[in-house]
Design a protein around this motif. Structure first.
Motif, PDB file in Angstrom:
ATOM      1  N   VAL A   6       0.857  -1.199   0.000  1.00  0.00           N
ATOM      2  CA  VAL A   6       0.000   0.000   0.000  1.00  0.00           C
ATOM      3  C   VAL A   6       0.890   1.245   0.000  1.00  0.00           C
ATOM      4  N   ALA A   7       1.948   1.216   0.798  1.00  0.00           N
ATOM      5  CA  ALA A   7       2.851   2.374   0.854  1.00  0.00           C
ATOM      6  C   ALA A   7       3.446   2.659  -0.524  1.00  0.00           C
ATOM      7  N   LEU A   8       3.737   1.601  -1.290  1.00  0.00           N
ATOM      8  CA  LEU A   8       4.283   1.814  -2.637  1.00  0.00           C
ATOM      9  C   LEU A   8       3.274   2.493  -3.558  1.00  0.00           C
ATOM     10  N   CYS A   9       1.995   2.393  -3.191  1.00  0.00           N
ATOM     11  CA  CYS A   9       0.950   3.040  -3.995  1.00  0.00           C
ATOM     12  C   CYS A   9       0.808   4.516  -3.635  1.00  0.00           C
ATOM     13  N   ARG A  10       1.600   4.986  -2.690  1.00  0.00           N
ATOM     14  CA  ARG A  10       1.657   6.389  -2.295  1.00  0.00           C
ATOM     15  C   ARG A  10       0.302   7.018  -1.952  1.00  0.00           C
ATOM     16  N   PRO A  11      -0.426   6.456  -0.991  1.00  0.00           N
ATOM     17  CA  PRO A  11      -1.645   7.150  -0.559  1.00  0.00           C
ATOM     18  C   PRO A  11      -1.279   8.446   0.158  1.00  0.00           C
ATOM     19  N   GLY A  12      -2.149   9.445   0.081  1.00  0.00           N
ATOM     20  CA  GLY A  12      -1.898  10.721   0.754  1.00  0.00           C
ATOM     21  C   GLY A  12      -2.650  10.836   2.065  1.00  0.00           C
ATOM     22  N   VAL A  13      -3.675   9.997   2.226  1.00  0.00           N
ATOM     23  CA  VAL A  13      -4.439   9.984   3.471  1.00  0.00           C
ATOM     24  C   VAL A  13      -4.645   8.521   3.872  1.00  0.00           C
ATOM     25  N   VAL A  14      -4.235   8.187   5.093  1.00  0.00           N
ATOM     26  CA  VAL A  14      -4.437   6.843   5.633  1.00  0.00           C
ATOM     27  C   VAL A  14      -5.152   7.000   6.975  1.00  0.00           C
ATOM     28  N   CYS A  15      -6.274   6.300   7.155  1.00  0.00           N
ATOM     29  CA  CYS A  15      -7.039   6.426   8.385  1.00  0.00           C
ATOM     30  C   CYS A  15      -7.014   5.104   9.131  1.00  0.00           C
ATOM     31  N   ALA A  16      -6.813   5.192  10.437  1.00  0.00           N
ATOM     32  CA  ALA A  16      -6.616   3.967  11.196  1.00  0.00           C
ATOM     33  C   ALA A  16      -7.548   3.864  12.381  1.00  0.00           C
ATOM     34  N   TYR A  17      -8.136   2.701  12.519  1.00  0.00           N
ATOM     35  CA  TYR A  17      -8.888   2.358  13.725  1.00  0.00           C
ATOM     36  C   TYR A  17      -8.683   0.869  13.948  1.00  0.00           C
ATOM     37  N   PRO A  18      -8.335   0.482  15.177  1.00  0.00           N
ATOM     38  CA  PRO A  18      -7.958  -0.917  15.369  1.00  0.00           C
ATOM     39  C   PRO A  18      -9.134  -1.889  15.426  1.00  0.00           C
ATOM     40  N   ILE A  19      -8.988  -2.997  14.772  1.00  0.00           N
ATOM     41  CA  ILE A  19      -9.847  -4.170  14.988  1.00  0.00           C
ATOM     42  C   ILE A  19      -9.100  -5.373  14.429  1.00  0.00           C
ATOM     43  N   SER A  20      -9.100  -6.448  15.183  1.00  0.00           N
ATOM     44  CA  SER A  20      -8.475  -7.681  14.695  1.00  0.00           C
ATOM     45  C   SER A  20      -9.365  -8.241  13.602  1.00  0.00           C
ATOM     46  N   PRO A  21      -8.777  -8.891  12.628  1.00  0.00           N
ATOM     47  CA  PRO A  21      -7.357  -9.151  12.402  1.00  0.00           C
ATOM     48  C   PRO A  21      -6.682  -8.166  11.441  1.00  0.00           C
ATOM     49  N   GLN A  22      -7.263  -7.032  11.252  1.00  0.00           N
ATOM     50  CA  GLN A  22      -6.717  -6.079  10.276  1.00  0.00           C
ATOM     51  C   GLN A  22      -5.621  -5.196  10.863  1.00  0.00           C
ATOM     52  N   THR A  23      -5.558  -5.101  12.184  1.00  0.00           N
ATOM     53  CA  THR A  23      -4.780  -4.063  12.869  1.00  0.00           C
ATOM     54  C   THR A  23      -3.318  -3.949  12.437  1.00  0.00           C
TER      55      THR A  23
END
Ligand SMILES: Cc1ncc(C[n+]2csc(CCOP(=O)(O)OP(=O)(O)O)c2C)c(N)n1
Ligand code: SF4
Ligand SMILES: [Mg+2]
Lengths: 394, 321
Positions: free
Chosen positions: A15-32
């Motif tokens: 995903v980082a190689l795709c150069r997103p400009g906005v990344v939003c995070a909220y924890p939940i297993s198993p995606q965390t």
């Protein structure tokens, strides 16, 4: 370059190689681990020019991505299970607004009862939300699908969910090739939004649409998804040419071509099914495995062509529509309408229940199946717990 | 100095609304009720923001009257970049827009999230609080008409005590909305310690515009809570919106103040506070407190709320001197 990586980290790095400009995070297993991985890459300046936002809920996560994308910046988030349900209003909104957000769904069961393990119930709850949906079979494909997802999303202006089996892929270490930044840049040029919030060209996005126009909006959304099938196939070919491996596309077939029995499945369970198919074919059987990689838009024509010689289709699915039965199997059945073929529903792996090769082999070898098979169902429990409800009305 | 005068006001004191080239962020043709306080406040606020930023403003709107009356496809009254997503997520969408502008080096384009009291005090409180907590570069404007107007005047967390709404109908002993602590959004915003919180009234355009012009340029999370009477929901003649708004301020039920980092720094004095009855009696939503079955207890309770405000915000006399 090849790395031994946890699935989540392979996804984060891709995903980082795709150069997103906005990344939003909220924890939940198993995606965390995916969002933690991205956090680390951003703080470590491996991914620059990216805003990383710790939000207060999944509703917030997808809403921030909606804002980012509407202002013309490539935006990404990830979730699982309850998190997807919590944001579902925004899920429908993002596709309605034609915002090409990419979201990873670390597939997990839905509660109650609460259960953090893998199945596809979460994905199925968003199947009609107007997003393109891919299912990854391996960690390599899980990583690659994100590059394909951004490419397709931005071409057709439709958000994409990349489904990745929770724990089975997200937490498994495997060898994954992480492509070079140059190659990804070459494949995925900077995002050019369709219409964005721009003071020089003010537009109103998301206005109310009355009955005189609403049906047309929906019709066009459907047409767009149908047209996307060709884009998805073509993008997968371009990917193979560029990166030298087959990832994504609509379907993948494995085993005896034109076999009598075709096993249809989505996601990582294909690996176990392939092993079962190999052994059955060595034992003189005629089996083929078919993975649906692109679940939405549903690749009906490609599926029908691939299945036209089958006598028996066994759909192994990790979800259950209570009150009707199989979900994927109904869709396959509908696709095969008019053909002389049996479509058998095998519900497997709910809430993380193990699916073993021997269970699958036994199931595939059976001559007749019940209306719906629950693979590995513990009949001792059912026998004790099931109390038929008396048919009287009071 | 030019002495261009409009009405009897000197240029220095001219509101954006009285300029001949006003921006009309929200232009004519929308479908708000006659006398809608929310429509008026929205135009004043966004025009002021437009002028203060030289047209560099984008707006994220929550679902509610303001959204519904301004944009039924293919018509649309917005002349600025505008986006409606959902009822409860406007502050979060605005966060995303501000983040994207930052990435694009366009931080000079200021982002406003706006919605009703229902959108911000109730369903969107999580997203609003998150935006405050992160101190995102967003100005959030709440148009407080003290109920869910768009769905037909139901109670919200910001509905005042004893108010009649479709879900708090006074009947028998029940005198309308219960007296409770209520959701005081300006105070909730202040508790986050954000750079700027202010209240304003559609009856005082000068004050409103000044607060917008100040808030729009500050960095970080800012909150503006505007009292906007609704003739339909409150039950008063459409010609009296400004009067009703002014009475709310003058009796102390709606204090005007500014706060920075959680502390009140300034309030607008009301020299001779009116009795709350003066404000309440012209509105059908409080009619059951007057007349034959009048409740003096209820009126005393409301007067106490106003008196508490007068003390808390030092509204009588000039607290700044
Ligand atoms: C999730 C969701 N729940 C309920 C609604 C219905 N709804 C639309 S507007 C509204 C009331 C808006 O009230 P408020 O935010 O105070 O704005 P007003 O109309 O009063 O200006 C409601 C309940 C909705 N659109 N979305
Ligand atoms: S119901 Fe009230 S808030 Fe809504 S448009 Fe009419 S006057 Fe304005
Ligand atoms: Mg309201």
């Amino acid at each position: 370059m090849l790395y031994q990586l946890e699935g989540s980290h392979a996804i984060a790095r891709t995903v980082a190689l795709c150069r997103p400009g906005v990344v939003c995070a909220y924890p939940i297993s198993p995606q965390t681990h995916i969002l933690e991985g991205l956090e680390e890459l951003i703080r470590g300046k491996k991914l620059e020019n990216c805003e990383y936002l710790n939000v207060e809920s999944e509703m917030g996560a997808l809403s921030v991505a909606i804002g980012g994308e509407a202002a013309g910046v490539r935006s990404y988030t990830a979730t699982s299970s309850q998190g997807l349900l919590y944001m579902i209003e925004a899920v429908y909104n993002a596709s309605g607004l034609e915002l090409p957000i990419v979201m990873t769904l670390g597939n997990r069961a839905l509660g109650a009862p609460i259960n953090i393990w893998n199945d596809h119930s979460d994905a199925m709850s968003a199947r009609d939300a107007g997003w393109i949906m891919f299912f990854a079979e391996t960690n390599q494909e899980a990583a690659d699908l994100h590059i394909l997802a951004f490419k397709v999303a931005e071409k057709v202006h439709c958000p994409v969910i990349v489904n990745v089996d929770g724990f089975i892929l997200t937490h498994a270490y495997d060898r994954v090739d992480i492509p070079s930044q140059d190659k990804v840049d070459d494949f995925l040029p900077p995002y050019a939004p369709k219409a964005s919030l721009d003071v020089n060209h003010p537009v109103a996005i998301g206005t109310m649409v009355p009955p005189e126009y609403f049906m047309e909006v929906r019709h066009l959304a459907h047409r767009k998804q149908e047209d996307s099938l060709a884009v998805i196939e073509c993008t997968a070919h371009a990917f193979e040419k560029k990166f030298g491996r087959n990832s994504g596309g609509l379907l993948r077939r494995y085993g005896s071509p034109n076999a009598d029995t075709v096993i249809v499945a989505m996601g990582s369970v294909a690996g176990t099914i392939k092993d079962a198919v190999d052994e059955l074919n060595q034992e003189g059987g005629q089996f083929e495995e078919l993975s649906i990689i692109c679940y939405r838009p549903f690749p009906a024509e490609a599926l029908r062509n691939s299945l036209k010689n089958a006598k028996r289709i066994i759909v192994v699915e990790k979800s259950l529509a209570v009150g009707i039965g199989g979900i994927l199997s109904r869709e396959v059945e509908l696709t095969m309408k008019g053909c002389d073929v049996d479509v058998i529903t095998v519900v497997a792996g709910l809430g993380g229940r193990n699916i073993t090769k021997s269970m699958l082999k036994e199931c595939f070898n059976k001559k007749s199946h019940e209306k719906i098979t629950f693979l590995g169902l513990r009949n001792d429990i059912i026998g004790k717990q099931y109390v038929p409800i008396n048919g009287d009305c009071c | 100095m030019s002495h261009l005068t409009i009405g009897n006001r000197l240029e220095k004191n001219v509101t954006a609304q009285s300029m001949y080239d006003r921006s009309n962020s929200l232009t004519s043709g929308h479908r708000a009720c006659q006398g809608c306080g929310e429509a008026l406040a929205a135009r004043c606020i966004l025009d002021a923001a437009y002028i203060a930023t030289d047209g560099k403003v984008a707006v994220i709107n929550a679902t509610g009257c303001l959204e519904v009356f301004s944009c039924v496809y293919p018509e649309n009254s917005w002349q600025i970049p505008w986006l409606h997503s959902l009822f409860g997520n406007a502050p979060a969408v605005a966060t995303g827009v501000a983040a994207a502008f930052k990435r694009q080096g366009k931080e000079n384009v200021r982002v406003i999230a706006q919605g009703g009291d229902g959108a911000l005090a109730d369903i969107g409180m999580g997203c609003l609080s998150g935006m405050f907590d992160r101190n995102d570069d967003v100005l959030c404007v709440c148009y407080d008409n003290q109920a869910y107007m768009n769905t037909g005047v139901q109670r919200s967390g910001a509905t005042p005590a004893f108010s009649r709404t479709a879900t708090t109908l006074p009947t028998g002993d029940y005198l309308g909305n219960d007296v409770q602590t209520g959701k005081n959004l300006p105070k909730i915003a202040m508790a986050h310690g954000i750079p700027y919180v202010a209240t304003a009234s559609v009856s005082n355009i000068h004050d409103l515009e000044k607060k917008v012009a100040k808030a729009i340029h500050l960095k970080g999370a800012r909150y503006l809570h505007v009292h906007v009477p609704c003739p339909l929901g409150w039950g008063y003649p459409t010609s009296e919106t400004i009067k009703v708004a002014r009475l709310a301020v003058q009796c102390g039920l709606f204090p005007l103040f500014e706060a920075e980092r959680g502390k009140v720094i300034k309030s607008t004095p009301i020299n001779a506070p009116l009795k709350v009855e003066e404000y309440l009696k012209g509105q059908r939503r409080f009619a059951h407190l007057f007349g034959k079955n009048a409740s003096s207890d209820a009126l005393i309770t409301l007067q106490n709320i106003a008196d508490d405000n007068i003390r808390e915000y030092a509204l009588v006399g000039d607290p700044n001197e």
